[in-house]
Design a protein around this motif. Structure first.
Motif, PDB file in Angstrom:
ATOM      1  N   GLU A   2       3.410  -6.885   3.151  1.00 53.09           N
ATOM      2  CA  GLU A   2       2.989  -8.194   2.674  1.00 53.09           C
ATOM      3  C   GLU A   2       2.461  -8.985   3.862  1.00 53.09           C
ATOM      4  O   GLU A   2       2.778  -8.688   5.011  1.00 53.09           O
ATOM      5  CB  GLU A   2       4.153  -8.931   2.013  1.00 53.09           C
ATOM      6  CG  GLU A   2       4.665  -8.249   0.760  1.00 53.09           C
ATOM      7  CD  GLU A   2       5.806  -9.006   0.109  1.00 53.09           C
ATOM      8  OE1 GLU A   2       6.243 -10.033   0.687  1.00 53.09           O
ATOM      9  OE2 GLU A   2       6.268  -8.573  -0.959  1.00 53.09           O
ATOM     10  N   GLU A   3       1.673  -9.999   3.594  1.00 55.60           N
ATOM     11  CA  GLU A   3       1.068 -10.781   4.670  1.00 55.60           C
ATOM     12  C   GLU A   3       2.132 -11.378   5.586  1.00 55.60           C
ATOM     13  O   GLU A   3       1.978 -11.393   6.807  1.00 55.60           O
ATOM     14  CB  GLU A   3       0.191 -11.897   4.083  1.00 55.60           C
ATOM     15  CG  GLU A   3      -0.693 -12.589   5.112  1.00 55.60           C
ATOM     16  CD  GLU A   3      -1.713 -11.647   5.762  1.00 55.60           C
ATOM     17  OE1 GLU A   3      -2.026 -11.848   6.952  1.00 55.60           O
ATOM     18  OE2 GLU A   3      -2.187 -10.723   5.072  1.00 55.60           O
ATOM     19  N   SER A   4       3.233 -11.826   4.994  1.00 56.16           N
ATOM     20  CA  SER A   4       4.290 -12.438   5.806  1.00 56.16           C
ATOM     21  C   SER A   4       4.907 -11.409   6.756  1.00 56.16           C
ATOM     22  O   SER A   4       5.221 -11.728   7.915  1.00 56.16           O
ATOM     23  CB  SER A   4       5.387 -13.019   4.902  1.00 56.16           C
ATOM     24  OG  SER A   4       5.933 -12.013   4.065  1.00 56.16           O
ATOM     25  N   THR A   5       5.076 -10.160   6.283  1.00 57.19           N
ATOM     26  CA  THR A   5       5.651  -9.114   7.137  1.00 57.19           C
ATOM     27  C   THR A   5       4.680  -8.718   8.235  1.00 57.19           C
ATOM     28  O   THR A   5       5.078  -8.492   9.387  1.00 57.19           O
ATOM     29  CB  THR A   5       6.040  -7.879   6.297  1.00 57.19           C
ATOM     30  OG1 THR A   5       6.836  -8.293   5.190  1.00 57.19           O
ATOM     31  CG2 THR A   5       6.832  -6.887   7.131  1.00 57.19           C
ATOM     32  N   LEU A   6       3.408  -8.633   7.884  1.00 56.54           N
ATOM     33  CA  LEU A   6       2.387  -8.354   8.900  1.00 56.54           C
ATOM     34  C   LEU A   6       2.457  -9.375  10.024  1.00 56.54           C
ATOM     35  O   LEU A   6       2.437  -9.030  11.214  1.00 56.54           O
ATOM     36  CB  LEU A   6       0.989  -8.378   8.266  1.00 56.54           C
ATOM     37  CG  LEU A   6       0.588  -7.197   7.376  1.00 56.54           C
ATOM     38  CD1 LEU A   6      -0.693  -7.533   6.617  1.00 56.54           C
ATOM     39  CD2 LEU A   6       0.394  -5.932   8.200  1.00 56.54           C
ATOM     40  N   ASN A   7       2.584 -10.631   9.644  1.00 54.30           N
ATOM     41  CA  ASN A   7       2.634 -11.696  10.649  1.00 54.30           C
ATOM     42  C   ASN A   7       3.903 -11.637  11.476  1.00 54.30           C
ATOM     43  O   ASN A   7       3.871 -11.871  12.696  1.00 54.30           O
ATOM     44  CB  ASN A   7       2.516 -13.069   9.966  1.00 54.30           C
ATOM     45  CG  ASN A   7       1.131 -13.299   9.370  1.00 54.30           C
ATOM     46  OD1 ASN A   7       0.145 -12.740   9.853  1.00 54.30           O
ATOM     47  ND2 ASN A   7       1.049 -14.111   8.338  1.00 54.30           N
TER      48      ASN A   7
ATOM     49  N   ARG B 244       3.538  -8.843  14.010  1.00 50.73           N
ATOM     50  CA  ARG B 244       2.606  -9.267  15.071  1.00 50.73           C
ATOM     51  C   ARG B 244       3.264 -10.285  15.997  1.00 50.73           C
ATOM     52  O   ARG B 244       3.074 -10.251  17.217  1.00 50.73           O
ATOM     53  CB  ARG B 244       1.335  -9.850  14.444  1.00 50.73           C
ATOM     54  CG  ARG B 244       0.479  -8.816  13.719  1.00 50.73           C
ATOM     55  CD  ARG B 244      -0.823  -9.436  13.235  1.00 50.73           C
ATOM     56  NE  ARG B 244      -1.605  -8.498  12.447  1.00 50.73           N
ATOM     57  CZ  ARG B 244      -1.906  -8.669  11.154  1.00 50.73           C
ATOM     58  NH1 ARG B 244      -1.484  -9.755  10.513  1.00 50.73           N
ATOM     59  NH2 ARG B 244      -2.619  -7.768  10.518  1.00 50.73           N
TER      60      ARG B 244
END
Length: 380
Positions: A43-48, A51
């Motif tokens: 999910e976008e939150s996990t990607l962030n 990073r």
């Protein structure tokens, strides 16, 4: 240690990379590794989050159910291509499919693999015919995959011995045991609990809400004890897994919540805060755990523990000192252990302090990560 090597941490649930392996990612980065993090369904939150830790997320496709190398051939090929593309020097997979399929892919490329066996779960529980069949298939695949690994790390000695007894690993392989995944002692800060005979005593279970985790046993204990001890509270945090025959009935959880027998929270996004406000951690599991992270979080927070004499769980208890070990699948010992704290609330603070000492001396994430790094250095 300075290194320019690329390491790929591979798992079957991308959220665990930041939630459970964040400290390891930072530790490897501090030692000069370039850290890639492979997982499905980012999910976008996990990607962030990955990073922000300094890792490089690599999404890949993984079928969650079943364990068939033929149907998952594309996953093996995809992993092989990703490792080639990113010039991976070392593979560090954990959980069943990443260990097996990642090892197959890395072997074709001559990339060294250091696998982490985080627990054997339902597959090795032998509680159903399906589990027995799955165990046979999984053992065969593990045997094929692990024989070319540079090292295999276990989270408890029982799992290591089982793998030896079933000849899944060989005696002459590099085999290691670490004390679970470790716990961040600062994130799960110590909080002394103070009680009198008149104050509420709050028990909590945090888990995926499956029968094998003993959730129904706690629900039955709550039904029995709540009328006798009105100042008792039984908190359950988590959600039943979807499309699973082992899932606890959500309707039943909600009914028990409505009539005041339990306090059902559902999924929590801040477990550290939730357990800091509760008193005694309960996990009456008969699941093959590695070392349950939920127990480590409770230890660090300063909670007495009630859990079973299961591999991975028994390592977290000094019986009678920081909690109680009970027989799995039995309601009576669970009820008796719960009643002890209801009748002796002053023991909550005393045993909680012992839990924190055990977390500091045995399960500090920095200790675990140093052990893992030493193994990686030996074989990289």
């Amino acid at each position: 240690m300075n290194t320019n090597k690329n390491i790929l941490i591979l798992c079957s649930a991308s959220f665990s990379l930041s939630n459970f392996r964040g400290d390891l990612i930072k530790h490897l980065l501090s030692k000069g590794f370039k850290v890639y993090c492979g997982g499905p369904d980012f999910e976008e939150s996990t990607l962030n989050l990955v990073r922000d830790l300094g890792g490089i997320p690599i999404p890949f496709h993984l079928q969650r159910t079943g364990l068939n190398p033929l149907s998952d051939y594309n996953t093996i090929q995809e992993l092989k291509n990703l490792m080639t593309e990113h010039k991976i020097d070392i593979l560090f997979p954990y959980t069943i499919k990443p260990v097996i399929y990642g090892s197959f892919a890395a072997k074709k490329l001559g990339i060294p693999v250091i696998s982490l066996i985080t627990g054997l779960g339902f597959t090795f529980s032998r509680v159903t015919t399906k589990a027995k069949v799955l165990q046979s298939v999984t053992e065969f695949l593990y045997r094929k995959a692990l024989k070319s690994n540079k090292a295999v790390i276990f989270q408890n000695s029982d799992d290591l011995q089982l793998f030896k007894n079933h000849k899944i690993v060989a005696e002459n392989q590099s085999l290691h045991v670490v004390n679970g995944s470790g716990i961040n002692l600062e994130k799960f800060a110590f909080k002394p609990r103070k009680h009198s005979l008149n104050s509420a005593v709050k028990f909590v279970l945090v888990a995926r809400l499956m029968k094998e985790k003993g959730v129904e046993l706690l629900m039955n204990a709550a039904r029995q004890l709540k009328p006798q001890y009105p100042n008792s509270e039984f908190h359950i945090i988590g959600e039943p897994p979807e499309n699973s025959s082992s899932a606890v009935s959500k309707k039943e959880l909600e009914e028990l919540n409505e009539n005041g027998t339990i306090v059902y929270h559902g999924k929590s996004m801040n477990v550290a805060k939730a357990i800091s406000e509760l008193d005694i951690f309960v996990l009456p599991t008969y699941y093959r755990e590695g070392v349950p992270r939920s127990i480590l979080e409770a230890l660090s927070s300063g909670m007495p523990i009630i859990t079973t004499m299961q591999p991975g769980c028994k390592e977290t208890i000094l019986d009678g000192k920081n909690g109680f070990l009970i027989a799995p699948k039995e309601e009576k010992p669970l009820v008796e252990a719960i009643k002890y704290f209801l009748d002796n609330p002053e023991q909550i603070k005393i045993m909680g302090q012992e839990s924190r000492k055990l977390a500091e001396n045995k399960f500090d994430v920095n200790l675990i990560n140093n052990d893992i790094l030493s193994i990686i250095k030996e074989h990289a």
